[in-house]
Design an enzyme around this catalytic site. Structure first.
Site, PDB file in Angstrom:
ATOM      1  N   HIS A   1       0.845  -1.179   0.000  1.00 56.22           N
ATOM      2  CA  HIS A   1       0.000   0.000   0.000  1.00 56.22           C
ATOM      3  C   HIS A   1       0.890   1.242   0.000  1.00 56.22           C
ATOM      4  O   HIS A   1       2.022   1.226   0.498  1.00 56.22           O
ATOM      5  CB  HIS A   1      -0.894   0.031   1.241  1.00 56.22           C
ATOM      6  CG  HIS A   1      -1.935  -1.040   1.246  1.00 56.22           C
ATOM      7  ND1 HIS A   1      -3.118  -0.935   0.543  1.00 56.22           N
ATOM      8  CD2 HIS A   1      -1.974  -2.245   1.856  1.00 56.22           C
ATOM      9  CE1 HIS A   1      -3.837  -2.029   0.731  1.00 56.22           C
ATOM     10  NE2 HIS A   1      -3.171  -2.842   1.519  1.00 56.22           N
TER      11      HIS A   1
ATOM     12  N   CYS B   1      -0.166   2.592  -4.310  1.00 63.02           N
ATOM     13  CA  CYS B   1      -1.037   3.717  -4.650  1.00 63.02           C
ATOM     14  C   CYS B   1      -0.252   5.023  -4.557  1.00 63.02           C
ATOM     15  O   CYS B   1       0.637   5.172  -3.704  1.00 63.02           O
ATOM     16  CB  CYS B   1      -2.223   3.783  -3.693  1.00 63.02           C
ATOM     17  SG  CYS B   1      -3.363   2.400  -3.818  1.00 63.02           S
TER      18      CYS B   1
END
Length: 527
Positions: free
Chosen positions: A165, A207
């Site tokens: 992430h 991301c």
């Protein structure tokens, strides 16, 4: 009972079973990538692979890293020159339908076999990662561990791969604090200054991963980077339950990430001695964007010394890796348009899949639904808490004066919430500061003061009642804190704004929940 899930697609399940009995093709004794005929390269090759997450819902990140190891190992790189960092909580996980094995695609091979577990569990953290990358075997973070570091020199090539992430300016870690972009670049600058490599290639799956390098990477450092996403969009998980192709029925989680499997399967299928890094980038960009439609896809980006991309991919990823397609991983080819899910929704998809497949008897289904709904509610709390804190700051006359001064010469229109009680104007301003990239000069990084950004994130962690909110979901709001830092808002101001939000006696979030502000998030409604 009718159940509606918004933003997480639940589709019919299909797919082949994993080939659990697969054995990798035999290979010669490990060695550095062999030189091609006529090559003048006299250095060594090194690789650092890290999965920055843990847990079954994040299965895909460690599966990506295991696959990357197989690519490098079968490409000829000695294990002594590959450092692998991963939580290592999949192979023996109670949810693993194939104990001791990890798969990165439907019908694929076990990619866990033979992976050197150099750093696992709590040793996978930002401090240790940076020490390993810099080659600092005397760092306190290295003591008591395997001791393996990237001991590269001025003639050597280094490949770094990260999967996890991310958020604006931040990369996740399974243990300890987040890794901030400025910390990574300080390490890269020191390694470059000490002649710790000739060239470095970095592939980053996360991301908003473009924000880690935008305005920060010096083109003269001989570092070439590609990222799964630009500075303001999600990257995507793939090979998820209900997708085409789907993992086997017994899996409840995504097996890979779209950008990662794009480059890894390219390595499996192509003769990398004949493919340049630029050609690989173009192919990965095509697949990750879903044929440039960006429907369930992202913008793969390039940064740094772009002249490096003229070199053969084999220089960094392995020499003549099974061009027949019989490489480190097998399985059916993906469809032309590959289904995927935003990274932050992949965990919800896992929980939803567990619910849909749970037997009704014995309370398992009710328990799974409760777990799913609890996560949806927890995310709603994070969304509302951040907006409440931003709203408190924008209602402060001093803060608004600072913001108006910062953006006076832009086209940004901001109401003065300190004197304007218009609810719609307040909602619009809060949403803009919370989720939008506010005007910045071209080529500048996310934030001017990284200590301010770090301090604002830490303020949440240190405030009772909000300590648990800045996790792999809440970290996305670093964008809001960067916007505030760039306007001159101080850490102390954020701390003051947090007190009425985080206090159990406060009605700030409940008041916000009843206002016109609605954060975009998956919603489960039961009727």
């Amino acid at each position: 009972m009718h159940i509606v899930l918004i933003s997480v697609a639940v589709l019919a399940l299909a797919g082949e079973h994993c080939h659990a009995a697969f054995l990798f093709p035999s290979k010669t004794a490990p060695m550095a990538f062999p030189n091609k005929p006529g090559s003048n390269f006299t250095g060594q090759d090194w690789a650092l692979l890290i999965a920055g997450s843990g847990g079954w819902g994040n299965y895909r990140h460690q599966a990506d890293v295991c696959h990357a190891y197989q690519v490098l190992s079968h490409g000829g790189l000695d294990d002594d020159h590959i450092v692998v960092m991963m939580a290592d909580d999949l192979a023996s996980n109670y949810m693993n339908p194939h104990p001791g094995k990890v798969f990165n695609k439907p019908g694929g091979h076990d990619v866990y076999k033979g992976v050197p577990l150099d750093y696992t569990g709590p040793n996978v953290n930002a401090e240790t990662f940076l020490a390993v990358l810099e080659g600092d075997e005397h760092s306190a973070a290295i003591l008591g561990t395997s001791g393996k570091v990237i001991k590269s020199g001025p003639k050597d090539r280094v490949f770094v791969y990260f999967a996890d992430h991310g958020a604006p300016g931040i990369l996740g870690m399974p243990f300890g604090p987040f890794l901030y972009a400025d910390q990574l670049h300080k390490t890269l600058r020191r390694k470059a200054a000490s002649k710790g490599f000739a060239d470095m290639v970095m592939y980053i799956e996360a991301c908003e991963s473009g924000s880690i390098f935008e305005g920060l990477l010096d083109e003269s450092q001989s570092i070439y980077v590609t990222t799964a996403a630009n500075s303001h969009e999600s990257s995507w998980g793939t090979y998820c339950p209900g997708m085409k192709p789907s993992p086997p029925q017994e899996f409840t989680t995504c097996l890979g990430d779209l950008y990662s499997v794009a480059f890894l399967e390219n390595c499996d299928e192509q003769d990398l001695d004949k493919e340049t890094l630029e050609k690989q980038y173009e192919l990965v960009r095509l697949r990750t964007s879903n044929n440039y439609t960006y429907m369930q896809g992202s913008h793969v980006m390039q940064f740094g010394s772009l002249n490096i991309d003229e070199e053969p991919a084999s220089d960094y990823l392995g020499y003549k890796i099974h061009p027949s397609g019989n490489g480190a991983d097998g399985g059916a080819a993906p469809p032309a348009l590959q289904e995927s899910v935003p990274q932050r929704d992949a965990d919800l998809l896992h929980l939803w899949t567990v619910y849909t497949r749970a037997p009704a008897a014995g309370g398992a289904k009710a328990k799974a639904l409760q777990a799913f709904q609890a996560e949806v509610d927890r995310r709603a709390t994070v969304d509302l808490a951040v907006r409440a804190a931003v709203g408190n700051l924008l209602s402060n006359a001093t803060v608004m004066e600072m913001i108006q001064a910062t953006y006076r010469n832009t086209n940004l229109l901001l109401p003065n919430l300190a004197v304007d009680n218009n609810a719609n104007a307040a909602a619009s301003a809060i949403e803009m500061f919370t989720t939008s990239a506010l005007p910045r000069a071209a080529g500048t990084p996310l934030v001017d003061d990284w200590d301010c950004l770090r301090g604002m994130m830490n303020a949440w962690i240190a405030t009772p009642g909000c300590t648990h909110l800045m996790d792999q979901y809440g970290m996305q709001y670093s964008r809001a804190f960067a916007n505030l830092c760039n306007a001159g808002v101080s850490i102390a101001m954020m701390q003051n704004a947090l007190q009425p939000v985080c206090s159990p006696q406060s009605s700030a979030m409940s008041d916000l929940a009843g206002s016109s502000i609605r954060a975009e998030r998956p919603i489960l409604s039961v009727s």
